[in-house]
Design a protein around this motif. Structure first.
Motif, PDB file in Angstrom:
ATOM      1  N   LYS A 121      25.405   3.716  46.640  1.00  0.00           N
ATOM      2  CA  LYS A 121      25.067   4.028  45.085  1.00  0.00           C
ATOM      3  C   LYS A 121      26.303   3.974  44.163  1.00  0.00           C
ATOM      4  CE  LYS A 121      22.454   7.274  42.427  1.00  0.00           C
ATOM      5  NZ  LYS A 121      21.871   8.538  42.382  1.00  0.00           N
ATOM      6  N   LYS A 122      27.504   4.504  44.609  1.00  0.00           N
ATOM      7  CA  LYS A 122      28.318   4.736  43.734  1.00  0.00           C
ATOM      8  C   LYS A 122      29.254   3.121  43.286  1.00  0.00           C
ATOM      9  CE  LYS A 122      30.306   9.122  44.735  1.00  0.00           C
ATOM     10  NZ  LYS A 122      31.321   9.873  45.381  1.00  0.00           N
ATOM     11  N   ALA A 123      28.965   2.206  44.408  1.00  0.00           N
ATOM     12  CA  ALA A 123      29.379   0.793  44.112  1.00  0.00           C
ATOM     13  C   ALA A 123      28.502   0.194  43.306  1.00  0.00           C
ATOM     14  CB  ALA A 123      29.460   0.103  45.624  1.00  0.00           C
ATOM     15  N   ARG A 124      27.190   0.274  43.354  1.00  0.00           N
ATOM     16  CA  ARG A 124      26.180  -0.195  42.585  1.00  0.00           C
ATOM     17  C   ARG A 124      26.408   0.255  40.952  1.00  0.00           C
ATOM     18  NH1 ARG A 124      20.399   1.949  42.406  1.00  0.00           N
ATOM     19  NH2 ARG A 124      21.730   3.552  41.208  1.00  0.00           N
ATOM     20  N   ASP A 125      26.679   1.422  40.877  1.00  0.00           N
ATOM     21  CA  ASP A 125      27.062   1.989  39.424  1.00  0.00           C
ATOM     22  C   ASP A 125      28.147   1.460  38.978  1.00  0.00           C
ATOM     23  OD1 ASP A 125      24.475   3.469  39.862  1.00  0.00           O
ATOM     24  OD2 ASP A 125      25.462   5.312  40.311  1.00  0.00           O
ATOM     25  N   LYS A 126      29.107   1.536  39.634  1.00  0.00           N
ATOM     26  CA  LYS A 126      30.392   0.787  39.097  1.00  0.00           C
ATOM     27  C   LYS A 126      30.236  -0.650  38.823  1.00  0.00           C
ATOM     28  CE  LYS A 126      35.142   0.113  40.616  1.00  0.00           C
ATOM     29  NZ  LYS A 126      36.148  -0.053  41.650  1.00  0.00           N
ATOM     30  N   ALA A 127      29.655  -1.350  39.793  1.00  0.00           N
ATOM     31  CA  ALA A 127      29.386  -2.641  39.320  1.00  0.00           C
ATOM     32  C   ALA A 127      28.558  -2.823  37.767  1.00  0.00           C
ATOM     33  CB  ALA A 127      28.673  -3.448  40.361  1.00  0.00           C
ATOM     34  N   GLU A 128      27.650  -2.014  37.731  1.00  0.00           N
ATOM     35  CA  GLU A 128      26.572  -2.189  36.734  1.00  0.00           C
ATOM     36  C   GLU A 128      27.477  -1.726  35.302  1.00  0.00           C
ATOM     37  OE1 GLU A 128      23.311  -2.430  34.286  1.00  0.00           O
ATOM     38  OE2 GLU A 128      23.794  -3.139  36.167  1.00  0.00           O
ATOM     39  N   LYS A 129      28.442  -0.783  35.687  1.00  0.00           N
ATOM     40  CA  LYS A 129      29.254  -0.210  34.373  1.00  0.00           C
ATOM     41  C   LYS A 129      30.203  -1.550  33.885  1.00  0.00           C
ATOM     42  CE  LYS A 129      32.618   3.143  33.073  1.00  0.00           C
ATOM     43  NZ  LYS A 129      33.457   4.417  33.625  1.00  0.00           N
ATOM     44  N   GLU A 130      30.784  -2.031  34.948  1.00  0.00           N
ATOM     45  CA  GLU A 130      31.822  -3.261  34.335  1.00  0.00           C
ATOM     46  C   GLU A 130      31.087  -4.238  34.112  1.00  0.00           C
ATOM     47  OE1 GLU A 130      33.962  -4.171  38.106  1.00  0.00           O
ATOM     48  OE2 GLU A 130      34.871  -2.230  38.047  1.00  0.00           O
ATOM     49  N   ARG A 131      29.654  -4.445  34.427  1.00  0.00           N
ATOM     50  CA  ARG A 131      29.025  -5.672  33.864  1.00  0.00           C
ATOM     51  C   ARG A 131      28.723  -5.488  32.359  1.00  0.00           C
ATOM     52  NH1 ARG A 131      23.925  -6.779  32.315  1.00  0.00           N
ATOM     53  NH2 ARG A 131      23.310  -4.763  32.925  1.00  0.00           N
ATOM     54  N   LEU A 132      28.379  -4.043  32.076  1.00  0.00           N
ATOM     55  CA  LEU A 132      27.962  -3.687  30.701  1.00  0.00           C
ATOM     56  C   LEU A 132      29.207  -3.753  29.737  1.00  0.00           C
ATOM     57  CD1 LEU A 132      25.971  -0.527  31.428  1.00  0.00           C
ATOM     58  CD2 LEU A 132      25.328  -2.864  30.198  1.00  0.00           C
ATOM     59  N   GLU A 133      30.441  -3.346  30.345  1.00  0.00           N
ATOM     60  CA  GLU A 133      31.638  -3.576  29.636  1.00  0.00           C
ATOM     61  C   GLU A 133      31.933  -5.246  29.274  1.00  0.00           C
ATOM     62  OE1 GLU A 133      34.746  -1.675  32.121  1.00  0.00           O
ATOM     63  OE2 GLU A 133      34.106   0.332  31.655  1.00  0.00           O
ATOM     64  N   ALA A 134      31.991  -5.915  30.384  1.00  0.00           N
ATOM     65  CA  ALA A 134      32.074  -7.280  30.235  1.00  0.00           C
ATOM     66  C   ALA A 134      31.093  -7.651  29.093  1.00  0.00           C
ATOM     67  CB  ALA A 134      31.935  -8.069  31.356  1.00  0.00           C
ATOM     68  N   TYR A 135      29.970  -7.304  29.231  1.00  0.00           N
ATOM     69  CA  TYR A 135      28.770  -7.916  28.028  1.00  0.00           C
ATOM     70  C   TYR A 135      29.220  -7.463  26.505  1.00  0.00           C
ATOM     71  CZ  TYR A 135      24.426  -8.234  25.798  1.00  0.00           C
ATOM     72  OH  TYR A 135      23.539  -8.639  24.900  1.00  0.00           O
ATOM     73  N   GLU A 136      29.702  -6.297  26.670  1.00  0.00           N
ATOM     74  CA  GLU A 136      30.282  -5.489  25.329  1.00  0.00           C
ATOM     75  C   GLU A 136      31.518  -6.480  24.759  1.00  0.00           C
ATOM     76  OE1 GLU A 136      31.276  -1.872  25.819  1.00  0.00           O
ATOM     77  OE2 GLU A 136      28.939  -1.080  25.915  1.00  0.00           O
ATOM     78  N   ALA A 137      32.405  -6.976  25.527  1.00  0.00           N
ATOM     79  CA  ALA A 137      33.644  -7.620  25.324  1.00  0.00           C
ATOM     80  C   ALA A 137      32.918  -9.235  24.802  1.00  0.00           C
ATOM     81  CB  ALA A 137      34.395  -7.830  26.520  1.00  0.00           C
ATOM     82  N   PHE A 138      32.254  -9.562  25.646  1.00  0.00           N
ATOM     83  CA  PHE A 138      31.653 -10.919  25.187  1.00  0.00           C
ATOM     84  C   PHE A 138      30.895 -10.915  23.695  1.00  0.00           C
ATOM     85  CE2 PHE A 138      27.598 -13.414  24.909  1.00  0.00           C
ATOM     86  CZ  PHE A 138      28.057 -14.659  24.849  1.00  0.00           C
ATOM     87  N   GLN A 139      29.950  -9.846  23.592  1.00  0.00           N
ATOM     88  CA  GLN A 139      29.361  -9.757  22.202  1.00  0.00           C
ATOM     89  C   GLN A 139      30.396  -9.498  21.131  1.00  0.00           C
ATOM     90  OE1 GLN A 139      26.252  -9.846  21.467  1.00  0.00           O
ATOM     91  NE2 GLN A 139      25.722 -10.310  23.588  1.00  0.00           N
ATOM     92  N   LYS A 140      31.432  -8.598  21.273  1.00  0.00           N
ATOM     93  CA  LYS A 140      32.513  -8.406  20.342  1.00  0.00           C
ATOM     94  C   LYS A 140      33.141  -9.856  19.993  1.00  0.00           C
ATOM     95  CE  LYS A 140      36.656  -5.982  19.296  1.00  0.00           C
ATOM     96  NZ  LYS A 140      37.607  -5.066  20.025  1.00  0.00           N
ATOM     97  N   ILE A 141      33.670 -10.593  20.794  1.00  0.00           N
ATOM     98  CA  ILE A 141      34.172 -12.039  20.652  1.00  0.00           C
ATOM     99  C   ILE A 141      33.303 -13.040  20.013  1.00  0.00           C
ATOM    100  CG2 ILE A 141      34.008 -13.048  22.898  1.00  0.00           C
ATOM    101  CD1 ILE A 141      37.074 -13.152  20.670  1.00  0.00           C
ATOM    102  N   LYS A 142      32.032 -12.735  20.647  1.00  0.00           N
ATOM    103  CA  LYS A 142      30.994 -13.803  19.877  1.00  0.00           C
ATOM    104  C   LYS A 142      30.861 -13.587  18.639  1.00  0.00           C
ATOM    105  CE  LYS A 142      26.481 -15.885  20.932  1.00  0.00           C
ATOM    106  NZ  LYS A 142      26.162 -15.793  19.548  1.00  0.00           N
ATOM    107  N   GLY A 143      30.919 -12.339  18.176  1.00  0.00           N
ATOM    108  CA  GLY A 143      30.401 -11.765  16.814  1.00  0.00           C
ATOM    109  C   GLY A 143      31.707 -12.318  15.939  1.00  0.00           C
TER     110      GLY A 143
END
Length: 876
Positions: free
Chosen positions: A483-505
């Motif tokens: 469960k911790k591995a899944r949560d960590k992966a989800e968190k890092e995915r969200l961070e990558a998505y936020e970085a993508f949105q920032k540079i795209k903006g």
């Protein structure tokens, strides 16, 4: 000499600067120890190189000692501080080597610089000794009192030099002693005696050959009465050296015959010469009279020829006179004509410039208006175009940022997709672990059920078919980890998505500010604006330049016109003056009109040559008449005579004189040649006797000095002197050898009666055994015995060299030799001798790999070597 401090830098195996302080030990015997190749002998090399510019073994010079471990920019040098008789000296020396330069080449590679060899010497007072390398080397040798060869045999004995002196043949010892004791003077005496004897013997042979040559040079007169003397002379030539009195007697008799013949020929020659002189005077007088008659005839013909040219000469005379008159006027005429032509040319130029200036004013006004119009249009256009160019130029870096943001956005997109895949994998893994864990819960509950007890799930008291544990299901800990591995992966995915949105903006915002225009279109438009700006600027500047050039050209033309008008006024005045001078010259030369002048003018060219021809003709006539008068006076009463008979008689007398001259020359030359041979033979016989006596003395001296007397040992003068040093060395060596061997054997110089007659001898070394009273060759000693004998010889040699080198002071001695061939007892005795020597001299250093010596010797200089080179340190 005693070393105080030795510094080695990038020298031998010492890569870095290494200093050995010899003042850290109080004195006595010390050991230099270390592994093979660590750099023990390099200590000796450094001292030898500093003092004598050579290594201890003599096989390598300083330029070969650059350390292979040293950095490329390290300095290679040796510095030695040493004391001598209470005063300290410092010598620093570096070889020729290549080091890295301070500046790198254009290709960033290291530039190697050659360092020249240098040496410096600081005296006890601190001042530096002034001099070149040769003078400093001589000063060091003067301070120490020993040269390099003596130093290596007394103060620093290199490895292998022990046995070299012990096992050397007599010839090799002679070479060693010659360098150490400088006995080459005696060898030079030998060679000089040998050379003098050789020269005298050569002169003796040459004198004998000269005698034979002089005998062969003698010539005999062709008289039948001398036939007996000729035969006797042939016998002389066949002998080696004939008797002097007989030879000279015969030669004087030959000269007497030639003297009498010479007198007869001389008397006849005088009579013939007297008749020749009489005939020559008569013939000469008659020939001179004939030549005078011939000359008179030629002069008469010449006078007739001159008379035929009188009419032509008179015409030349008139032409020359007219040309001379016309030339005096011609110069004035030429000046007048030249200036008239110049006046016409000047009028032409004035007219051309006047017309040009009339057309210039309209053209200048048109060009000025055009330039003002283009410049007026360019100013606002330049401002507008410059602003547009600046705007587009500032826009280009933003396109670069857009490209960078697109690249970053692409990277973030790829990263986000990778995290999405990873997140999905972790979620699926967690679901699977949780499913297996939940399924296993039934088995866990069933394991605790008992018949009659209620089921915690359904409450039944009967449990006919209980669930069974599989044994492979994950436990609670593994489920939590998934469960911790899944949560960590989800968190890092969200961070990558936020970085993508920032540079795209940021990318979208930048695109919105720039607009829809493409980068390539912007660059093309920028280039077009620049070209338009340059074109307009060029047109305005070209029009302005063209107007300025025409304006300047008009100013120049006005100046030219004014100057030409001034020149015309001056030229007119000069022409009037020159015309008056021309007319005055015509009057002065008595010309009635200009037509008469023009007739004479054609004779100007060549009138001087014609005048000279006239003068030469008049001179030739006078000369010819004068010669004819003189010849007639000389020939008065004379007539031509036939002298052919006298000429024939003269020819006969001259032939006879030639014969007598030739014969007299031959007789005279033969007599002089024979007389000279007689004098030369007298001198040669005298020299021959003197050379024989001189060679007898010098030959015996040379054979004695060079040891070449038959029936005796080949003992030359230098070897005889060296035997005295050799005996002293052996005596000094035996004093220590007796202690080291407990009087088992001694060394002795081979007696003269035992020397061989073949080859060089005199410095042969034998061993005398005291126990059995036997003598044998030194090479028969065992390894240990050879080492002790060699060490004793080296110490004995050091003693004698010190005594013979001017009572020098040696406080230190270094020995580079192994002690491995000695047994324990012999080694102990050898060490005691060296300790005793250290007490006498102050310091003795030895190199050895024998481990027992480390216990017997208190002070040790340990040499160790690592990947950065060698290092030295004192250990007690």
């Amino acid at each position: 000499m005693r070393p105080v401090r030795l510094t080695l830098s990038a020298f031998g195996s010492y890569a870095e600067e290494e200093t050995i302080d010899f003042t850290q030990i109080s004195g006595g015997l010390f050991l230099i120890t270390g592994d093979t190749g660590a750099g023990k002998t390099t200590i000796f090399d450094g001292i030898m190189y500093a003092l004598y510019d050579r290594t201890s073994g003599g096989e390598r010079d300083g330029s070969m000692m650059r350390s292979q471990y040293a950095p490329e920019d390290a300095q290679t040098y040796v510095e030695l501080v040493f004391s001598y008789r209470g005063e300290e000296y410092t010598v620093r020396r570096n070889p020729e080597y290549y080091r890295a330069g301070k500046r790198k080449r254009s290709d960033k590679k290291i530039h190697l610089v050659k360092e020249a060899p240098k040496v410096s010497l600081l005296l006890p007072g601190g001042e530096e000794y002034q001099g070149k390398k040769k003078e400093i080397d001589q000063k060091l040798e003067e301070i120490i009192g020993l040269d390099a060869a003596q130093f290596t045999q007394t103060a620093m004995i290199a490895q292998g030099d022990f046995l070299k002196l012990l096992h050397a043949e007599s010839k090799e010892r002679k070479q060693i002693f010659s360098r150490i004791f400088k006995t080459s003077l005696y060898r030079k005496i030998q060679e000089e005696l040998k050379e003098q004897a050789k020269q005298v013997y050569t002169a003796l042979e040459e004198c004998e050959q000269d005698c034979k040559k002089e005998l062969g040079r003698v010539e005999f007169p062709d008289f039948d009465s001398l036939e007996e003397e000729k035969n006797r002379w042939k016998v002389f030539l066949e002998q080696e050296i004939p008797d002097e009195k007989e030879v000279l007697k015969q030669l004087n008799e030959i000269c007497r015959y030639d003297t009498e013949e010479e007198k007869k020929l001389t008397e006849e020659l005088r009579g013939v010469q007297k008749e020749i002189t009489r005939l020559q005077l008569f013939i000469q007088k008659q020939e001179e009279t004939g030549r005078l008659f011939d000359t008179l005839c030629k002069e008469e013909e010449q006078l007739q020829k001159l008379d035929s040219q009188k009419e032509w000469i008179e015409e030349l005379k008139q032409q020359a006179k007219g040309g001379a008159r016309a030339q005096k006027v011609w110069g004035k005429e030429e000046l007048y004509k030249r200036d008239k032509e110049q006046e016409l040319l000047l009028d032409k130029h004035i007219m051309e410039n006047t017309v040009w200036l009339q057309n210039w004013e309209a053209e200048e006004t048109a060009l000025r208006k055009k330039a003002e119009e283009l410049c007026g249009q360019f100013v606002p256009a330049e401002k507008q175009l410059t602003e547009q160019i600046a705007s587009l130029t500032a826009l280009l870096p933003r396109y670069e940022r857009i490209r960078e943001m697109k690249t970053a956005c692409q990277k973030e997109t790829e990263k986000m997709e990778q995290y999405l895949v990873w997140c999905r994998e972790k979620a699926e893994a967690y679901e699977e672990v949780y499913r297996q864990f939940f399924k296993e819960q039934a088995g866990i509950l069933a394991a605790d059920l008992e018949e009659g007890a209620p089921c915690p799930v359904c409450g039944s008291l009967s449990h006919p078919k209980k669930a069974v544990l599989s044994g492979k299901a994950p436990d609670q800990k593994k489920v939590e980890q998934a469960k911790k591995a899944r949560d960590k992966a989800e968190k890092e995915r969200l961070e990558a998505y936020e970085a993508f949105q920032k540079i795209k903006g940021q990318l979208d915002a930048e695109k919105a500010q720039i607009g829809e225009e493409k980068e390539e279109e912007a660059r093309q438009r920028l280039e077009a604006l620049k070209q338009e700006l340059e074109q307009r600027r060029g047109e305005a500047e070209a029009a302005k330049k063209e107007w300025q050039q025409l304006k300047e050209q008009g100013r120049q033309k006005k100046g030219e016109l004014q100057e030409q008008q001034k020149q015309k006024e001056l030229l007119a005045a000069r022409i009037a003056k020159e015309k008056r001078a021309y007319e005055t010259a015509l009057t002065a030369q008595a010309y009635p009109d200009e037509e008469a002048y023009q007739k004479d003018k054609k004779w100007i060219d060549g009138w001087e040559e014609k005048n000279r021809s006239v003068q030469q003709f008049e001179t030739d006539v006078k000369t010819c008449c004068a010669k004819m008068e003189t010849l007639k006076l000389q020939l008065k009463g004379e007539k031509k005579t036939d002298i052919s008979g006298e000429k024939n008689a003269l020819k006969e007398k001259e032939d006879r004189k030639e014969y007598l001259d030739d014969r007299l020359r031959n007789v005279y030359a033969r007599r002089r040649k024979n007389e000279d041979a007689c004098r030369q033979l007298e001198a040669r016989y005298t020299s021959l006797e003197m050379l024989k006596k001189k060679y007898e003395v010098l030959g015996n001296l040379s054979r004695t000095a060079n040891g070449s007397l038959s029936g005796s040992a080949k003992l030359d003068f230098e070897t005889y002197v060296q035997r005295q040093f050799f005996r002293q060395i052996i005596n000094a060596a035996n004093q220590r050898l007796a202690k080291m061997t407990e009087n088992e054997f001694l060394l002795q110089c081979r007696e003269l009666k035992d020397l061989k007659n073949q080859g060089e001898a005199g410095l042969n070394l034998d061993v005398y055994h005291l126990v059995n009273d036997a003598v044998r060759d030194v090479k028969s000693l065992s390894g240990g015995e050879s080492f002790l004998a060699a060490l004793a010889m080296a110490l004995g040699l050091a003693d004698i060299v010190q005594n013979t080198a001017g009572a020098i002071t040696l406080d230190t001695m270094f020995v580079d030799e192994g002690f491995g061939s000695l047994d324990e007892e012999s080694r102990e005795r050898a060490i005691q001798i060296l300790k005793q020597l250290a007490g006498e001299r102050g310091m003795v250093g030895i190199i050895s790999h024998v481990s027992e010596l480390k216990e017997q010797i208190e002070w040790k200089l340990e040499i160790r070597k690592d990947e950065k080179g060698s290092h030295a340190s004192w250990n007690m």
